[in-house]
Design a protein around this motif. Structure first.
Motif, PDB file in Angstrom:
ATOM      1  N   GLY A 137      12.028  -0.528   3.499  1.00 16.43           N
ATOM      2  CA  GLY A 137      13.110  -0.949   2.613  1.00 16.43           C
ATOM      3  C   GLY A 137      13.951  -2.061   3.216  1.00 16.43           C
ATOM      4  O   GLY A 137      13.614  -2.604   4.276  1.00 16.43           O
TER       5      GLY A 137
ATOM      6  N   GLY B   7      10.844  -4.642   2.921  1.00 20.35           N
ATOM      7  CA  GLY B   7      12.139  -4.793   2.261  1.00 20.35           C
ATOM      8  C   GLY B   7      12.211  -5.835   1.170  1.00 20.35           C
ATOM      9  O   GLY B   7      13.315  -6.222   0.765  1.00 20.35           O
TER      10      GLY B   7
ATOM     11  N   SER C 286       0.817  -1.213   0.000  1.00 21.57           N
ATOM     12  CA  SER C 286       0.000   0.000   0.000  1.00 21.57           C
ATOM     13  C   SER C 286       0.857   1.273   0.000  1.00 21.57           C
ATOM     14  O   SER C 286       1.819   1.390   0.768  1.00 21.57           O
ATOM     15  CB  SER C 286      -0.892  -0.011   1.246  1.00 21.57           C
TER      16      SER C 286
ATOM     17  N   THR D 137      -3.774   3.750   1.036  1.00 22.33           N
ATOM     18  CA  THR D 137      -4.846   3.910   2.019  1.00 22.33           C
ATOM     19  C   THR D 137      -5.885   4.926   1.537  1.00 22.33           C
ATOM     20  O   THR D 137      -5.534   6.032   1.102  1.00 22.33           O
ATOM     21  CB  THR D 137      -4.284   4.378   3.372  1.00 22.33           C
TER      22      THR D 137
ATOM     23  N   THR E 150       8.934  -0.318  -1.087  1.00 17.06           N
ATOM     24  CA  THR E 150       9.977   0.662  -1.409  1.00 17.06           C
ATOM     25  C   THR E 150      10.712   0.319  -2.708  1.00 17.06           C
ATOM     26  O   THR E 150      11.117   1.220  -3.452  1.00 17.06           O
ATOM     27  CB  THR E 150      10.961   0.749  -0.215  1.00 17.06           C
TER      28      THR E 150
HETATM   29  C1  LIG Z   1       6.081   6.198   0.623  1.00 13.56           C
HETATM   30  C2  LIG Z   1       5.324   5.149   1.364  1.00 13.56           C
HETATM   31  C3  LIG Z   1       3.945   5.290   1.532  1.00 13.56           C
HETATM   32  C4  LIG Z   1       3.231   4.327   2.232  1.00 13.56           C
HETATM   33  N1  LIG Z   1       1.876   4.479   2.362  1.00 13.56           N
HETATM   34  C5  LIG Z   1       1.167   3.528   3.018  1.00 13.56           C
HETATM   35  C6  LIG Z   1      -0.240   3.642   3.114  1.00 13.56           C
HETATM   36  O1  LIG Z   1      -0.866   4.581   2.590  1.00 13.56           O
HETATM   37  N2  LIG Z   1      -0.897   2.670   3.800  1.00 13.56           N
HETATM   38  C7  LIG Z   1      -0.275   1.585   4.367  1.00 13.56           C
HETATM   39  O2  LIG Z   1      -0.931   0.719   4.962  1.00 13.56           O
HETATM   40  N3  LIG Z   1       1.082   1.438   4.255  1.00 13.56           N
HETATM   41  C8  LIG Z   1       1.799   2.373   3.609  1.00 13.56           C
HETATM   42  N4  LIG Z   1       3.154   2.223   3.484  1.00 13.56           N
HETATM   43  C9  LIG Z   1       3.807   1.031   4.046  1.00 13.56           C
HETATM   44  C10 LIG Z   1       4.049  -0.039   2.967  1.00 13.56           C
HETATM   45  O3  LIG Z   1       2.812  -0.498   2.437  1.00 13.56           O
HETATM   46  C11 LIG Z   1       4.837  -1.249   3.513  1.00 13.56           C
HETATM   47  O4  LIG Z   1       4.059  -1.941   4.473  1.00 13.56           O
HETATM   48  C12 LIG Z   1       6.151  -0.850   4.161  1.00 13.56           C
HETATM   49  O5  LIG Z   1       6.764   0.198   3.445  1.00 13.56           O
HETATM   50  C13 LIG Z   1       7.120  -2.020   4.234  1.00 13.56           C
HETATM   51  O6  LIG Z   1       7.422  -2.529   2.956  1.00 13.56           O
HETATM   52  P1  LIG Z   1       8.727  -2.064   2.110  1.00 13.56           P
HETATM   53  O7  LIG Z   1       9.899  -2.133   3.058  1.00 13.56           O
HETATM   54  O8  LIG Z   1       8.833  -3.037   0.992  1.00 13.56           O
HETATM   55  O9  LIG Z   1       8.466  -0.680   1.636  1.00 13.56           O
HETATM   56  C14 LIG Z   1       3.902   3.178   2.777  1.00 13.56           C
HETATM   57  C15 LIG Z   1       5.278   3.050   2.600  1.00 13.56           C
HETATM   58  C16 LIG Z   1       5.994   4.006   1.895  1.00 13.56           C
HETATM   59  C17 LIG Z   1       7.471   3.809   1.716  1.00 13.56           C
END
Ligand SMILES: Cc1cc2nc3c(=O)[nH]c(=O)nc-3n(C[C@H](O)[C@H](O)[C@H](O)COP(=O)(O)O)c2cc1C
Length: 310
Positions: A220, A247, A23, A48, A269
């Motif tokens: 990340g 990540g 998300s 969201t 990310t």
């Molecule tokens: C820029 C950004 C915006 C995000 N917006 C939301 C959001 O609107 N709703 C939500 O539940 N998680 C949000 N997240 C969290 C991600 O969905 C995810 O759970 C979290 O970043 C871990 O995954 P990753 O390390 O691969 O980014 C956001 C993350 C990032 C980096």
């Protein structure tokens, strides 16, 4: 040539493969469509949605850190009406199952969102409840930290839809295993693990925090070991579907989460670094399975939870 069956089932839902997007990291509608065919993904998880439009937090609201990034977007979105009017028609043309992520400042907000999205069942296949955003304070996810409020929200949402429900949790909420047990009892169909971890960075030239919000959510590669640990522990203890995020950047990360038991793999990310990350991960999983003679993902899903020395 043998092709591995990547089909993933969660309850009545069927996904053509386990790779999805986390998300808030994949635009709001068609932003990524010039980079990849959305129908190649196993599922799409939206940013969201809140009842009313939200402008989000003041800028700067993202910054890079070692092995990741901090964000304090603050749930910027155009609200429910815009989603129904402008996003649903777009997603209705795409066969990939849509999971809509929702958040509210009050239980009534969650009810309003649920009722509206329940009427869109032809397009909306499941809801992900954002119960753990670290960037929203006044009345927002901050107050959701209170366990009773989370359980109350889940109960109300459950009472107003039979869509599959995923509770998105973060270690910021407290003992994840304990909360997981409670939210499952309250009626969710699965968990989404993990949201970002609260962190900060300081600009030493300006001598000020990098983010206007001071703190933000760390995401990340830096959080991958933490996310993996939670997915593993939950899958070892509880028989519940899990959407993993934290990540996932390469196919190797994706396979680690699969072996920890994840059902869906949400790439977050990494989409900012390479907008085709999901497709590369998918291909990498296929190649790995072919190399190792794996016909179905269930042959390796959760396999690390069976290890005797753990
Ligand atoms: C820029 C950004 C915006 C995000 N917006 C939301 C959001 O609107 N709703 C939500 O539940 N998680 C949000 N997240 C969290 C991600 O969905 C995810 O759970 C979290 O970043 C871990 O995954 P990753 O390390 O691969 O980014 C956001 C993350 C990032 C980096």
């Amino acid at each position: 040539m043998m092709k591995t069956d990547l089909t993933t089932k969660i309850g009545k839902l069927e996904f053509r493969n386990p790779v999805t997007v986390a998300s808030g990291t994949f635009g709001t509608k068609d932003e990524y469509s010039c980079f990849l065919d959305y129908e190649k993904l196993g599922a799409i998880i939206t940013k969201t949605i809140t009842v009313k439009p939200r402008a989000g937090n003041s800028m700067p609201r993202i910054c890079e850190t070692a092995g990741g990034m901090l964000n304090a977007i603050g749930l910027q979105n155009k609200g429910l009406d815009d989603f129904l009017e402008n996003k649903i028609p777009f997603f209705s043309k795409i066969k990939t199952p849509l999971i809509v992520n929702i958040a509210g400042e009050t239980t009534q907000d969650f009810k309003t969102l649920t009722q509206a999205l329940d009427r869109q069942k032809k397009v909306v296949r499941a809801l992900e409840l954002n119960l753990s955003c670290p960037n929203v304070e006044a009345g927002g996810a901050g107050h959701m930290k209170k366990r009773e409020r989370i359980l109350e929200v889940i109960k109300v949402v459950r009472d107003h839809t039979d869509l599959a429900l995923f509770a998105k949790l973060s270690p910021e909420l407290g003992d994840v295993l304990e909360i997981a047990r409670d939210v499952i009892k309250a009626g969710v169909s699965g968990l989404s693990l993990i949201n970002t971890l609260k962190g900060m960075a300081i600009d030493i030239e300006r001598r000020r925090p990098q983010l206007a919000n001071v703190t933000g959510g760390l995401s990340g590669p830096a959080i991958k070991p933490v996310a993996l640990r939670y997915v593993y522990e939950i899958k070892k203890e509880l028989d519940v579907p899990v959407i993993a995020s934290g990540g996932i950047t390469t196919y190797r990360d994706a396979l680690e989460f699969l072996m920890a038991g994840a059902d869906l793999l949400a790439v977050g990310t990494a989409n900012f670094i390479n907008p085709q990350a999901t497709i590369h991960i998918l291909q990498g999983i296929q190649d790995y399975c072919k190399k190792h003679g794996i016909k179905q993902l269930d042959e390796i899903r959760g396999i690390s939870c069976l290890a005797k020395n753990n």
